[in-house]
Design an enzyme around this catalytic site. Structure first.
Site, PDB file in Angstrom:
ATOM      1  N   SER A  28       0.815  -1.210   0.000  1.00 34.61           N
ATOM      2  CA  SER A  28       0.000   0.000   0.000  1.00 34.61           C
ATOM      3  C   SER A  28       0.855   1.269   0.000  1.00 34.61           C
ATOM      4  O   SER A  28       0.766   2.092  -0.913  1.00 34.61           O
ATOM      5  CB  SER A  28      -0.927  -0.004   1.219  1.00 34.61           C
ATOM      6  OG  SER A  28      -1.637   1.208   1.315  1.00 34.61           O
ATOM      7  N   GLN A  29       1.696   1.442   1.006  1.00 34.51           N
ATOM      8  CA  GLN A  29       2.530   2.643   1.069  1.00 34.51           C
ATOM      9  C   GLN A  29       3.704   2.569   0.101  1.00 34.51           C
ATOM     10  O   GLN A  29       4.033   3.553  -0.562  1.00 34.51           O
ATOM     11  CB  GLN A  29       3.038   2.853   2.497  1.00 34.51           C
ATOM     12  CG  GLN A  29       1.992   3.337   3.474  1.00 34.51           C
ATOM     13  CD  GLN A  29       1.590   4.792   3.258  1.00 34.51           C
ATOM     14  OE1 GLN A  29       2.271   5.563   2.589  1.00 34.51           O
ATOM     15  NE2 GLN A  29       0.459   5.172   3.830  1.00 34.51           N
ATOM     16  N   SER A  52       8.561 -12.786  -4.708  1.00 33.87           N
ATOM     17  CA  SER A  52       7.452 -11.945  -4.282  1.00 33.87           C
ATOM     18  C   SER A  52       6.466 -11.731  -5.426  1.00 33.87           C
ATOM     19  O   SER A  52       6.854 -11.501  -6.576  1.00 33.87           O
ATOM     20  CB  SER A  52       7.968 -10.584  -3.806  1.00 33.87           C
ATOM     21  OG  SER A  52       6.899  -9.670  -3.646  1.00 33.87           O
ATOM     22  N   THR A  85       5.849  -6.098  11.646  1.00 37.41           N
ATOM     23  CA  THR A  85       6.179  -7.436  12.123  1.00 37.41           C
ATOM     24  C   THR A  85       7.289  -8.100  11.316  1.00 37.41           C
ATOM     25  O   THR A  85       7.929  -9.021  11.804  1.00 37.41           O
ATOM     26  CB  THR A  85       4.933  -8.335  12.060  1.00 37.41           C
ATOM     27  OG1 THR A  85       4.383  -8.296  10.748  1.00 37.41           O
ATOM     28  CG2 THR A  85       3.886  -7.883  13.066  1.00 37.41           C
ATOM     29  N   HIS A 109       6.752   4.603   9.610  1.00 31.79           N
ATOM     30  CA  HIS A 109       6.161   4.503  10.944  1.00 31.79           C
ATOM     31  C   HIS A 109       7.308   4.256  11.916  1.00 31.79           C
ATOM     32  O   HIS A 109       8.307   3.631  11.560  1.00 31.79           O
ATOM     33  CB  HIS A 109       5.157   3.339  10.974  1.00 31.79           C
ATOM     34  CG  HIS A 109       4.484   3.099  12.293  1.00 31.79           C
ATOM     35  ND1 HIS A 109       4.068   4.114  13.132  1.00 31.79           N
ATOM     36  CD2 HIS A 109       4.135   1.939  12.923  1.00 31.79           C
ATOM     37  CE1 HIS A 109       3.500   3.603  14.205  1.00 31.79           C
ATOM     38  NE2 HIS A 109       3.531   2.285  14.111  1.00 31.79           N
ATOM     39  N   GLY A 135      -1.977   4.247   1.513  1.00 35.52           N
ATOM     40  CA  GLY A 135      -1.154   4.391   0.323  1.00 35.52           C
ATOM     41  C   GLY A 135      -1.926   4.706  -0.945  1.00 35.52           C
ATOM     42  O   GLY A 135      -1.494   5.523  -1.762  1.00 35.52           O
ATOM     43  N   GLU A 196      -5.222   4.600  16.403  1.00 35.28           N
ATOM     44  CA  GLU A 196      -5.724   3.362  15.784  1.00 35.28           C
ATOM     45  C   GLU A 196      -6.557   2.550  16.769  1.00 35.28           C
ATOM     46  O   GLU A 196      -7.618   2.028  16.424  1.00 35.28           O
ATOM     47  CB  GLU A 196      -4.540   2.518  15.301  1.00 35.28           C
ATOM     48  CG  GLU A 196      -3.797   3.077  14.111  1.00 35.28           C
ATOM     49  CD  GLU A 196      -2.494   2.346  13.842  1.00 35.28           C
ATOM     50  OE1 GLU A 196      -1.875   2.625  12.795  1.00 35.28           O
ATOM     51  OE2 GLU A 196      -2.081   1.508  14.667  1.00 35.28           O
ATOM     52  N   SER A 253     -29.453  18.408  11.679  1.00 34.17           N
ATOM     53  CA  SER A 253     -30.666  18.996  12.251  1.00 34.17           C
ATOM     54  C   SER A 253     -30.467  19.382  13.716  1.00 34.17           C
ATOM     55  O   SER A 253     -29.554  18.910  14.392  1.00 34.17           O
ATOM     56  CB  SER A 253     -31.819  17.997  12.153  1.00 34.17           C
ATOM     57  OG  SER A 253     -31.615  16.922  13.062  1.00 34.17           O
TER      58      SER A 253
END
Length: 341
Positions: A28-29, A52, A85, A109, A135, A196, A253
């Site tokens: 993703s990132q 991969s 991890t 991170h 990402g 999170e 409202s």
């Protein structure tokens, strides 16, 4: 004192000129950073393990792909964009032996550095560029001429150019279009985990499920409960995102506003805040990190069990059926999905 917000004028891509940037991981990132930097004129290579599934994907996007050790050896700036991890083992085996003086090691991170599952050598820069969004949004907003805001942090700066490199990277991915704030690895890690767990994911998921269950157990239809407790949530969150909490209240409202300010604090009360403070303490003292590390070291048994339990919840079955009636809502099969590397 308000934090300084860095924008395009504060960052210079020349800090990456003549340098090879390696993005380790193409999930993703990783894919967003690699593609945005490439489109910004930065020389980018991709590092992946042999076999991969991301190798052909990265190659199809025009990247030269190397095994991780070789990518680290070839690069001047290395972004570790694999799940927390997997970072420690990958670092020990493939990254650390190929780090040499003068290189820059980057993260999205702060977990591995803050909790010391990775201890880098003192003769390299260590930085963080953390977009405040998934990402695919980082990529999409970049292509639309926009930018997801980001945090940067400097952990080590022996080269005296770490901040310039971090800002250049942030500019290259479009983050300076939205605004960049400097923080520390400690602050980013602890606030990110807290958000999170207690609000964005854990708190919100539990709140939706509890509201849904309360209505269904009281005899209301699952469909009504779904619309009231989950479907309409996006409308409210979008208003908050655009205008803040007060701006959201302006658009609803008077009855909804009265329920918000009068009943809401009775639901999310002092007891909830006290438990939030306990969760924050577990993050600060490392208890959460130790438990999470133990969980993945022992095969994710409880983690996988809890995820499967959530997938079986009636709110998921109800939502799946109702969303099928709305083809304009993007759908993706998430079963078995995980961060790509």
């Amino acid at each position: 004192m308000a934090a300084k917000v860095y924008t395009d004028k504060d960052a210079n891509l020349n800090a990456l000129k003549g340098k090879t940037c390696a993005v380790i991981g193409f999930g993703s990132q990783g894919h967003a950073h690699a593609l945005n930097l490439k489109d910004s004129g930065v020389k980018v290579i991709v590092g992946l393990y042999k076999g991969s599934k991301s190798v052909p994907v990265a190659k199809s996007k025009g990247f030269k792909v190397y095994e991780v050790a070789e990518a680290v050896r070839l690069a001047d700036v290395i972004l570790v964009a694999v799940p927390d991890t997997k970072q420690a083992a990958l670092y020990a085996k493939e990254i650390a032996p190929n780090l040499t003086k003068g290189k820059t090691l980057a993260f999205i991170h702060g977990f591995s550095i803050h909790y010391q599952t990775i201890i880098p050598p003192k003769d390299i820069n260590v930085i963080m560029i953390a977009p405040k969004g998934p990402g695919h949004i980082v990529r999409r907003q970049f292509t639309e001429g926009k930018g997801v805001p980001a945090l940067i942090a400097i952990y080590q700066n022996p080269g005296k150019d770490a901040k310039a490199i971090a800002l250049a990277w942030a500019k290259g991915i479009g983050a300076t279009r939205g605004g960049v704030i400097e923080t520390s690895f400690k602050e980013e890690t602890e606030t990110d985990l807290f958000g999170e767990q207690t609000v964005l994911c854990g708190g919100l998921s539990a709140l939706v499920q509890a509201g849904f269950e309360t209505l269904v157990e009281a005899g209301y239809s699952p469909e009504m409960a779904y619309f009231e407790c989950l479907h309409e949530l996006k409308l409210i969150v979008d208003l908050m995102n655009e205008k803040g909490i007060s701006g959201m209240r302006f658009s609803i409202s008077e009855t909804a506003k009265w329920g918000d300010v009068h009943v809401g604090p009775k639901i999310i009360d002092a007891g909830v805040k006290k438990r939030m403070q306990a969760a924050l303490k577990d993050i600060q003292n490392g208890k959460f990190a130790r438990e999470w590390i133990k969980e993945y070291q022992t095969g994710y048994k409880r983690y996988n069990s809890l995820l499967k339990q959530g997938e079986r919840h009636l709110v998921e079955k109800t939502g799946e059926r109702l969303r099928a009636l709305m083809p304009w809502i993007g759908r993706k099969n998430i079963k078995g999905a995980q961060a790509a590397y």
